[in-house]
Design a protein around this motif. Structure first.
Motif, PDB file in Angstrom:
ATOM      1  N   THR A 369       0.976  -1.426  -0.004  1.00 29.71           N
ATOM      2  CA  THR A 369       0.009   0.072  -0.450  1.00 29.71           C
ATOM      3  C   THR A 369       1.063   1.060   0.040  1.00 29.71           C
ATOM      4  N   VAL A 370       0.670   2.397  -1.132  1.00 27.16           N
ATOM      5  CA  VAL A 370       1.412   3.376  -1.075  1.00 27.16           C
ATOM      6  C   VAL A 370       0.779   4.363   0.180  1.00 27.16           C
ATOM      7  N   LYS A 371       0.809   4.837   0.920  1.00 28.73           N
ATOM      8  CA  LYS A 371       0.974   6.425   1.900  1.00 28.73           C
ATOM      9  C   LYS A 371       1.720   7.167   1.785  1.00 28.73           C
ATOM     10  N   PHE A 391      12.084   3.070  -7.735  1.00 23.99           N
ATOM     11  CA  PHE A 391      12.032   3.350  -6.380  1.00 23.99           C
ATOM     12  C   PHE A 391      11.805   4.937  -6.227  1.00 23.99           C
ATOM     13  N   ALA A 392      12.583   5.945  -6.995  1.00 18.67           N
ATOM     14  CA  ALA A 392      12.923   7.379  -7.097  1.00 18.67           C
ATOM     15  C   ALA A 392      11.216   7.337  -6.942  1.00 18.67           C
ATOM     16  N   ALA A 396       9.399   9.484  -3.835  1.00 13.39           N
ATOM     17  CA  ALA A 396       8.691  11.057  -4.217  1.00 13.39           C
ATOM     18  C   ALA A 396       7.551  11.370  -4.259  1.00 13.39           C
ATOM     19  N   GLY A 397       6.625  10.319  -4.814  1.00 11.07           N
ATOM     20  CA  GLY A 397       4.927  10.403  -4.509  1.00 11.07           C
ATOM     21  C   GLY A 397       4.196  10.364  -3.501  1.00 11.07           C
ATOM     22  N   MET A 437       6.695  10.936 -14.894  1.00  9.96           N
ATOM     23  CA  MET A 437       6.308  10.435 -13.354  1.00  9.96           C
ATOM     24  C   MET A 437       7.347  11.925 -12.457  1.00  9.96           C
ATOM     25  N   ILE A 438       9.272  11.586 -12.830  1.00 12.63           N
ATOM     26  CA  ILE A 438       9.879  12.384 -12.950  1.00 12.63           C
ATOM     27  C   ILE A 438       9.569  13.843 -12.679  1.00 12.63           C
ATOM     28  N   GLU A 439       8.959  14.099 -13.079  1.00 12.47           N
ATOM     29  CA  GLU A 439       8.637  15.736 -13.439  1.00 12.47           C
ATOM     30  C   GLU A 439       6.977  16.169 -13.324  1.00 12.47           C
ATOM     31  N   VAL A 440       6.383  15.025 -13.112  1.00 13.43           N
ATOM     32  CA  VAL A 440       5.284  15.101 -11.785  1.00 13.43           C
ATOM     33  C   VAL A 440       5.321  14.838 -10.879  1.00 13.43           C
ATOM     34  N   HIS A 441       5.823  14.159  -9.989  1.00 11.46           N
ATOM     35  CA  HIS A 441       6.891  14.515  -8.969  1.00 11.46           C
ATOM     36  C   HIS A 441       8.195  15.251  -8.114  1.00 11.46           C
TER      37      HIS A 441
END
Ligand code: FAD
Ligand code: NAP
Ligand code: SF4
Length: 676
Positions: A369-371, A391-392, A396-397, A437-441
């Protein structure tokens, strides 16, 4: 208002009074969750994520209507209803607009039971024993089981059922002459062979009552010599419509067939044209499927009039939010299914739980689970290969402040090599996804930066994650340092010149990919439906029986003479993916690649590569030797960090290079990222 980019995909469709909010269906997949003791909880979590992600309708994995249909999940008794009810309640509670239908699957002659049943005792290549021929009473018992299962599905809260009548399962073996050799009213003429399918539908229709959907999955092209003729496909579709089917779902598969239909080398939406032709024969909606993995591909299929509904199965494993991302104009955030089969079908066929290479959370929704992070930490990640990227982006998310270093000028690590192999073009999508995703986060990406322990110590990071990957293994061998002995990396990046006679040392995944690359000629089949059809002997235009020509395909080749070598005595390529390895072996065979096992390497000199096979000396007079002899972990940086007393964690190839693949790298990275 129609959707600006995907007007057809986001147009509703009403089937038997039930309104689907869009045209995207999550297609049926056996996940293995059905068979767990906590199936209801695991399946509910898995489906609910996809419901929240915007899908219009879900079709469950196959549920067997009769004990002879397979050892998997069953619905043949009222006592089995509550597990299903828990799942349908969860789905409807998450979004009452989303429909869920249960797939009824009787595996027939390939069921994993002691005494499989079928129309005739014709053994499938995939079964240990021939099926027991059903007698008249046995046939009635099976039809009644389909009907009872349909009624129980209604009780369990499903919005309908999908009956699978394709792929070599029970119903399809009645249809095809090759597996139905009966001479009674269930075999012989086409009318007799289709009687079982039609009767199942007629009785299931009655059992479902007036409001529930009945979908029938038909073999529109079964890829089998002696399979269904086109006239049989259309006549079956018409008969099903007349007997109460509301939707026809087109399938392009027979499990024994030697034509790839969903692997990564299959062009996107290659088979939708067949659905389009069938659509002209009936007036009920048609579902198409196979390698439709992005919203624009789905929209194009709908715009061409090839289907009414699009089934996306594996793409829903890769990204539960695919539909919402399309709706919101965030297509570049979609984690695209690359059709590798490594964590889904390969798992299914080896009795493991299904998951996804690019999304390790698939089918592990309750386990991983991602919290949001309780405390945001400063984390350095070294290496932007699949492990470092996964991982990154996840860390970061969750709110951590991540700096991602890579010595190369682009992200991807070895995936940048993989995507250059003809047939693996889809791997580009994974790198596009991670790049976005690198940009978004808001990850601080530092490319062209080979970091060392000094730099990391000075950086004041709370955590250091080392994902530095591997270094290729260089076997100790006389002549290994000659100029004509080159690494796979230099071959794939185009730095090394490759001659006309080539020996490849090592026949693992990379050896096979390199053999594909150096023997390849012309357009990649995965990018051109005509080339693909020619390579695999499919005739889309004339549609012979099964859709296949039966002649050995002519495959374009670079003309190089290639030896693919390994020391093991097992069959070359045995360790490749269960559902895709055979396609790689076949293509290389067609291109005349010599595959040799049990090889001892002796030396390389001006004459070529000297080997022994079964003790006999042999000279391969090659001008190039490509080394694909496996990999060692690149742990230099990690060892330095530990020596300095800095806390660091290892993931991916740097952790363990043996039997490494991107699936394992991403899973390990994901597990660490949700825990950090
Ligand atoms: P890597 O991908 O090796 O990434 C490590 C990264 O670390 C590199 O980008 C490197 O530049 C960087 N780095 C190293 N040291 C430093 C440093 N000091 N500072 C900064 N950066 C550093 N796997 C599959 O599952 N399926 C496939 O179909 C498949 N096909 C493949 C085809 C080919 C041709 C190849 C070569 C590999 C293939 N693989 C496949 C394997 C897969 O790519 C690897 O398992 C995966 O990339 C390993 O990921 P990783 O992140 O651990 O390491
Ligand atoms: P691999 O699959 O482990 O194969 C290494 C090959 O090198 C084997 O054939 C091995 O066979 C040989 N070898 C090992 N040590 C050797 C030595 N000292 N001298 C000579 N030969 C030696 O590794 P890989 O091909 O490098 O691939 C790396 C990873 O990427 C793999 O784990 C693979 O899963 C993944 N990958 C996957 C795919 C895919 O399509 N799924 C494609 C590419 C890569 P012998 O010991 O018998 O000679
Ligand atoms: Fe697609 Fe590969 Fe994931 Fe299966 S494992 S869903 S084929 S990306």
């Amino acid at each position: 208002m129609p959707h600006a980019t995907y007007p057809l995909m986001f147009s509703p469709l009403t089937i038997r009074g039930q309104r689907l909010k869009n045209r995207i269906i999550m297609g049926s997949m056996h996940s293995g969750l059905e068979d767990l003791p906590n199936a209801a909880e695991r399946l509910s979590a898995y489906f609910v994520e996809r419901v929240k992600g915007g899908v219009g309708m879900i079709i469950t994995g196959g549920i067997t209507p009769h004990p002879s249909g397979g050892r998997g999940a069953k619905l043949s008794e009222p006592s089995e209803v509550p597990m299903h009810r828990a799942v349908t309640d969860a789905v409807h509670a998450a979004d009452p607009e989303v429909k869920i239908c249960m797939q009824i699957l009787h595996s027939g002659s390939i069921a994993n039971v002691r005494e499989p049943v079928g129309p005739s005792p014709v053994r499938s290549r995939l079964a240990k024993v021939p099926p027991v021929e059903l007698d008249e009473a046995g046939i009635e018992e099976q039809i009644a089981a389909f009907a009872k299962c349909s009624a129980l599905a209604v009780e369990a809260g499903y919005d309908g059922v999908e009956i699978i009548g394709s792929a070599g399962y029970l119903i399809s073996t009645f249809l095809v002459e090759r597996t139905n050799q009966r001479t009674d009213r269930w075999g012989g003429s086409w009318e007799n062979r289709m009687r079982f399918a039609v009767e199942v539908v007629r009785r299931a229709r009655a059992a479902l009552g007036p409001d529930k959907m009945l979908i029938f999955r038909i073999s529109a092209m079964d890829m089998l010599e002696g399979g269904l003729a086109w006239e049989e496909v259309t006549s079956l579709a018409k008969a099903l419509e007349a007997n109460g089917a509301d939707v026809i779902s087109t399938h392009f598969c027979w499990h024994e067939s030697q034509v790839p239909t969903i692997a990564t080398m299959v062009p996107r939406a290659a088979f939708a044209q067949v659905t389009g032709r069938l659509r002209e024969a009936v007036s009920i909606p048609l579902i198409t499927s196979n390698r439709i993995n992005m919203p624009h591909v789905a929209e194009d299929v709908l715009a061409r009039g090839d289907a009414d509904l699009i089934s996306m199965a594996r793409p829903m494993l890769a990204d539960a939010e695919l539909v919402n991302k399309a709706r919101d104009g965030r297509e570049d955030e979609i984690n695209t299914c690359i059709a590798c089969n490594q964590a889904c079908l390969d798992h299914t066929f080896t009795g493991q739980l299904t998951s996804c290479l690019v999304n390790a959370r698939a089918c592990r929704e309750t386990e991983i689970t991602v919290k949001p992070a309780e405390v945001a930490r400063r984390i350095a990640v070294v290496g932007a290969g699949p492990a470092g990227l996964a991982f990154a982006t996840i860390a970061a998310g969750r709110g951590h402040k991540v700096t991602l270093y890579d010595a190369a000028s682009e992200i991807g690590g070895q995936f940048n090599l993989a995507r250059k192999i003809p047939g693996k073009e889809e791997f580009d999508e994974t790198l596009r996804y991670f790049g976005r995703m690198i940009e978004v986060h808001g990850i601080d990406l530092k490319l062209g930066t080979r970091v060392d322990a000094d730099a990391l110590a000075a950086g004041g990071f709370d955590e250091i994650v080392v994902a530095t990957g591997i270094t290729p293994r260089v076997p100790a061998l006389d002549g290994i340092d000659r100029a004509n002995v080159v690494s796979y990396i230099d071959v794939i990046t185009g730095k090394a010149k490759v001659g006309q006679r080539v020996a490849i040392m090592g026949a693992g995944g990379i050896g096979f990919d390199v053999a594909e690359l150096v023997t390849h000629a012309g357009t990649s089949a995965s990018l051109d439906i005509d080339v693909f059809a020619k390579e695999w002997g499919i005739d889309f235009r004339n549609h012979p029986r099964g859709g296949v020509t039966g002649v050995v395909p002519e495959v374009a080749s670079s003309g190089r003479e290639v030896w693919l070598l390994q020391r093991k005595t097992s069959a070359v390529g045995k360790g490749l993916g269960r559902t895709t390895g055979w396609t790689h072996r076949l293509t290389l065979q067609w291109r005349g690649v010599h595959m040799l096992g049990g090889v001892e390497y002796e030396r390389i000199d001006d004459a070529g590569l000297h080997i022994r096979v079964e003790g006999e000396p042999r000279l391969l007079e090659v001008d190039t030797v490509i080394v694909c002899a496996g990999q060692e972990p690149a742990r230099g940086l990690y060892d330095e960090l530990i020596a300095r007393g800095l806390a660091a964690q290892l993931i991916g190839g740097a952790f363990e290079a043996s039997e490494l693949d991107a699936k394992r790298a991403i899973l390990q990275a994901t597990e660490l990222a949700v825990a950090v």
